[in-house]
Design an enzyme around this catalytic site. Structure first.
Site, short mmCIF file in Angstrom:
data_model
loop_
_atom_site.label_atom_id
_atom_site.label_comp_id
_atom_site.label_asym_id
_atom_site.label_seq_id
_atom_site.Cartn_x
_atom_site.Cartn_y
_atom_site.Cartn_z
N GLU A 101 -4.27 -15.78 -3.28
CA GLU A 101 -4.64 -15.61 -1.87
C GLU A 101 -5.89 -14.76 -1.76
O GLU A 101 -6.26 -14.30 -0.68
CB GLU A 101 -3.48 -14.99 -1.09
N CYS A 135 1.80 -14.67 -1.30
CA CYS A 135 2.24 -14.42 -2.68
C CYS A 135 2.94 -15.63 -3.31
O CYS A 135 3.46 -15.53 -4.42
CB CYS A 135 3.17 -13.21 -2.70
N HIS A 277 9.98 -11.49 -6.44
CA HIS A 277 8.64 -11.07 -6.05
C HIS A 277 8.77 -9.60 -5.67
O HIS A 277 9.66 -9.23 -4.89
CB HIS A 277 8.16 -11.91 -4.87
N1 ACO Z 1 10.85 10.89 -0.06
C1 ACO Z 1 11.63 9.80 -0.24
N2 ACO Z 1 11.59 8.72 0.58
C2 ACO Z 1 10.75 8.77 1.63
C3 ACO Z 1 9.94 9.90 1.89
C4 ACO Z 1 10.02 10.99 0.99
N3 ACO Z 1 9.27 12.06 1.13
N4 ACO Z 1 9.22 9.64 3.00
C5 ACO Z 1 9.57 8.41 3.43
N5 ACO Z 1 10.49 7.88 2.61
C6 ACO Z 1 11.10 6.57 2.68
C7 ACO Z 1 11.49 6.14 4.08
O1 ACO Z 1 12.73 6.69 4.46
C8 ACO Z 1 11.54 4.65 3.92
O2 ACO Z 1 12.74 4.30 3.28
P1 ACO Z 1 13.60 3.05 3.81
O3 ACO Z 1 12.74 1.83 3.52
O4 ACO Z 1 14.83 3.08 3.01
O5 ACO Z 1 13.77 3.24 5.27
C9 ACO Z 1 10.41 4.35 2.90
O6 ACO Z 1 10.12 5.61 2.28
C10 ACO Z 1 9.14 3.80 3.53
O7 ACO Z 1 8.71 4.68 4.55
P2 ACO Z 1 8.48 4.17 6.05
O8 ACO Z 1 7.94 5.34 6.80
O9 ACO Z 1 9.68 3.49 6.59
O10 ACO Z 1 7.46 3.00 5.94
P3 ACO Z 1 5.88 3.04 5.90
O11 ACO Z 1 5.36 3.20 7.26
O12 ACO Z 1 5.40 3.95 4.85
O13 ACO Z 1 5.58 1.53 5.42
C11 ACO Z 1 5.80 -0.54 4.30
C12 ACO Z 1 6.24 0.92 4.34
C13 ACO Z 1 6.23 -1.24 5.60
C14 ACO Z 1 6.48 -1.24 3.15
C15 ACO Z 1 4.26 -0.59 4.14
O14 ACO Z 1 3.93 0.01 2.92
C16 ACO Z 1 3.70 -1.99 4.19
O15 ACO Z 1 3.42 -2.51 5.26
N6 ACO Z 1 3.46 -2.63 3.00
C17 ACO Z 1 2.89 -3.97 2.92
C18 ACO Z 1 3.85 -5.04 3.38
C19 ACO Z 1 4.85 -5.46 2.31
O16 ACO Z 1 4.71 -5.17 1.15
N7 ACO Z 1 5.88 -6.23 2.73
C20 ACO Z 1 6.85 -6.77 1.82
C21 ACO Z 1 6.99 -8.27 1.84
S1 ACO Z 1 5.48 -9.13 2.11
C22 ACO Z 1 4.42 -8.93 0.74
O17 ACO Z 1 4.79 -9.16 -0.37
C23 ACO Z 1 3.08 -8.49 0.99
#
Ligand code: ACO
Length: 482
Positions: A101, A135, A277
């Site tokens: 992609e 992906c 994945h």
């Molecule tokens: N210590 C431990 N865990 C923590 C801490 C900390 N200090 N701070 C946050 N966390 C945890 C949260 O509780 C959360 O856990 P949960 O998922 O069990 O709720 C996790 O870390 C992620 O934190 P969030 O604040 O919920 O999410 P964030 O705003 O950081 O975004 C996300 C995470 C959505 C995955 C982002 O990185 C993203 O958009 N990534 C790209 C999209 C993606 O990969 N999607 C997956 C399928 S599509 C693809 O393959 C591209």
């Protein structure tokens, strides 16, 4: 490649060809850059709480590259290395597809650039172009390669599949889930990793969870929470369809069941390796938990007493309403802990070290799985695979590792072929988070410029790495090899 072309192609009495046997992956390699950033450094640099990327997302390191590398260069590198490592003659390839992609041209496929590797051999008779859907393109390409080998068009030569991406996000919460990598796979009969026939399950739908409408930018538009939900939704659909199909195929296969006895059903426990994945490893862990629920509900339909007591209150749950149920998720993560540790965690080594490689991610998990144990223990293992591409396209399919561990077997050559990867990971350079940010800024500013002469340092590229030397006024891209 020793013992090549007509492998597995049986002749019937009249001399015409019949269906090739044991079609799958014969050889594999992965390319990843020599530079990475520690996720702990990135946490500090981005001012997020300690553990957010390492524990919350489950990531350790993230590979990245400067403006010297693009999608064509990383695919050239991995393909050239595969040829040399396994002594594959470019003449023996009859089909090649690239899943990616990381688009630099709306018309000219990456495959056409890779034809340079075939120039000296004179082989221009190679079907296939490239496949794009987030992906999922690597899986689409692999399915096409298997199908070509099993079709009436097959001429006895091998198929080649390359899955590669440069996964970069705009600064923000998605950025730590980037990475870079390309996997090359040689596909043919009498393989080391043999794909099951007639049981692939697919789920496709129209959603805007992650997409790239702006062709002047490498960055996607991403709705992170929606993409996580779509991933799990696709998992539910593919899982139930796969197990319906596999059990139908199993019941209809007389060899699988003793006459007069009730057919045994195929369940999650029948798989030694469960591979996904891997956008980030925590999502994979949650997916295993989800599979535990799906498996328990299927078993409950056969035997109502089989449901674990912790799931009693969820026995009538509507799957589509359960994606954000944190209590259920917690229970499932505990119940599925052993399955995750034994059957999935061994496949996540490269995903933790490199990050998301989009199309290459699932296939990097297969390589990690092959690196996780001795060849005697890998033999005859059964693997379940889940591929997800946003937008969305998803499939579940399965494979068996060959039982032939003799010295010159396909499995033995494959295991030997990937054995240098841990050392290559060790030899990489850790780069400060500030420099990582600068490098991404450079890519951001110079992406799609023409004319353009890349400025990135080439001294860190490992021997044999292809790199971009020039983009002309007319967008012709020129490469050299380190
Ligand atoms: N210590 C431990 N865990 C923590 C801490 C900390 N200090 N701070 C946050 N966390 C945890 C949260 O509780 C959360 O856990 P949960 O998922 O069990 O709720 C996790 O870390 C992620 O934190 P969030 O604040 O919920 O999410 P964030 O705003 O950081 O975004 C996300 C995470 C959505 C995955 C982002 O990185 C993203 O958009 N990534 C790209 C999209 C993606 O990969 N999607 C997956 C399928 S599509 C693809 O393959 C591209």
């Amino acid at each position: 490649m020793p013992g090549s072309q007509q492998n597995g192609c049986q002749q019937n009495g009249g001399g015409s060809r019949v269906w090739p046997e044991n079609v799958g992956i014969i050889a594999m390699d992965i390319y990843f850059p020599t530079t990475y950033v520690e996720q702990t450094n990135l946490e500090e640099f981005n001012g997020v709480s300690k553990g957010k990327y390492t524990v919350g997302l489950g990531q350790k390191r993230m590979a990245f590259c400067n403006d010297r590398e693009d999608i064509a260069s990383i695919c050239l590198t991995v393909t050239d290395r595969l040829f040399k490592k396994y002594q594959i003659s470019p003449k023996d390839i009859g089909f090649m597809m690239i899943g990616t992609e990381t688009i630099v041209d709306k018309s000219k496929s990456v495959k056409t650039v890779l034809m340079d590797l075939f120039k000296d051999s004179g082989n221009t008779d190679i079907e296939g172009v490239h496949a794009t859907n987030a992906c999922y393109g690597g899986t689409a390409s692999l399915f096409h390669a298997i199908d070509w080998i099993e079709s009436s068009s097959w001429d006895g030569r091998y198929a080649l599949v390359i899955a590669g991406d440069i996964a970069v996000y705009a600064s923000g919460p998605a950025r730590p889930t980037g990475g870079v990598g390309a996997v090359a796979m040689l596909v043919g009969p009498n393989a080391a990793v043999i794909f099951d026939r007639r049981v692939r399950s697919t789920y496709m739908a129209n959603v805007y969870d992650f997409y790239k409408p702006d062709l002047t930018s490498e960055y996607p538009y991403v709705d992170g929470p929606l993409s996580n939900q779509c991933y799990l939704q696709a998992l539910d659909q593919c899982y139930n369809l796969y197990f319906d199909k596999v059990n139908r195929a199993h019941v209809n296969c007389p060899a699988a069941n003793e006459p007069g006895k009730k057919a045994r059903s195929v369940q999650l426990e029948n798989f030694d390796g469960i591979l996904f994945h891997a956008p980030y490893c925590k999502l994979v862990q949650k997916s295993v938990a989800r599979m535990y629920l799906l498996n328990s509900l299927r078993k409950k339909a056969q035997d109502p007493d089989s449901l674990p007591s912790q799931l009693e209150k969820y026995k009538n749950i509507k799957l589509e309403e359960s994606y954000n149920d944190r209590d259920l998720e917690k229970v499932l993560l505990t119940l599925s802990g052993d399955i995750f540790n034994q059957r999935t965690d061994p496949s996540l080594m490269l995903a933790r070290e490199i990050g998301n490689m989009y199309t290459a991610s699932l296939y990097s998990c297969l390589i990690s799985y092959l690196l996780s144990d001795k060849i005697e223990n890998l033999a005859n293992k059964r693997i379940l695979l889940f591929s997800y591409g946003s937008g969305l396209a998803a499939s579940m399919f399965s494979a068996r590792i060959s039982g032939d561990t003799s010295d010159n077997s396909a499995l033995s050559r494959l295991v030997k072929g990937v054995s240098d990867i841990p050392q290559r990971l060790e030899q990489r350079t850790s780069v400060a988070a500030a420099q990582f940010e600068e490098t991404l800024n450079l890519r951001e500013k110079t992406h799609s410029l023409a004319p353009y002469t890349p400025t990135g340092d080439v001294s860190q590229l490992s021997a044999g790495t292809y790199y971009l030397t020039d983009v002309s006024q007319k967008h012709h891209r020129a490469y050299s090899k380190a």
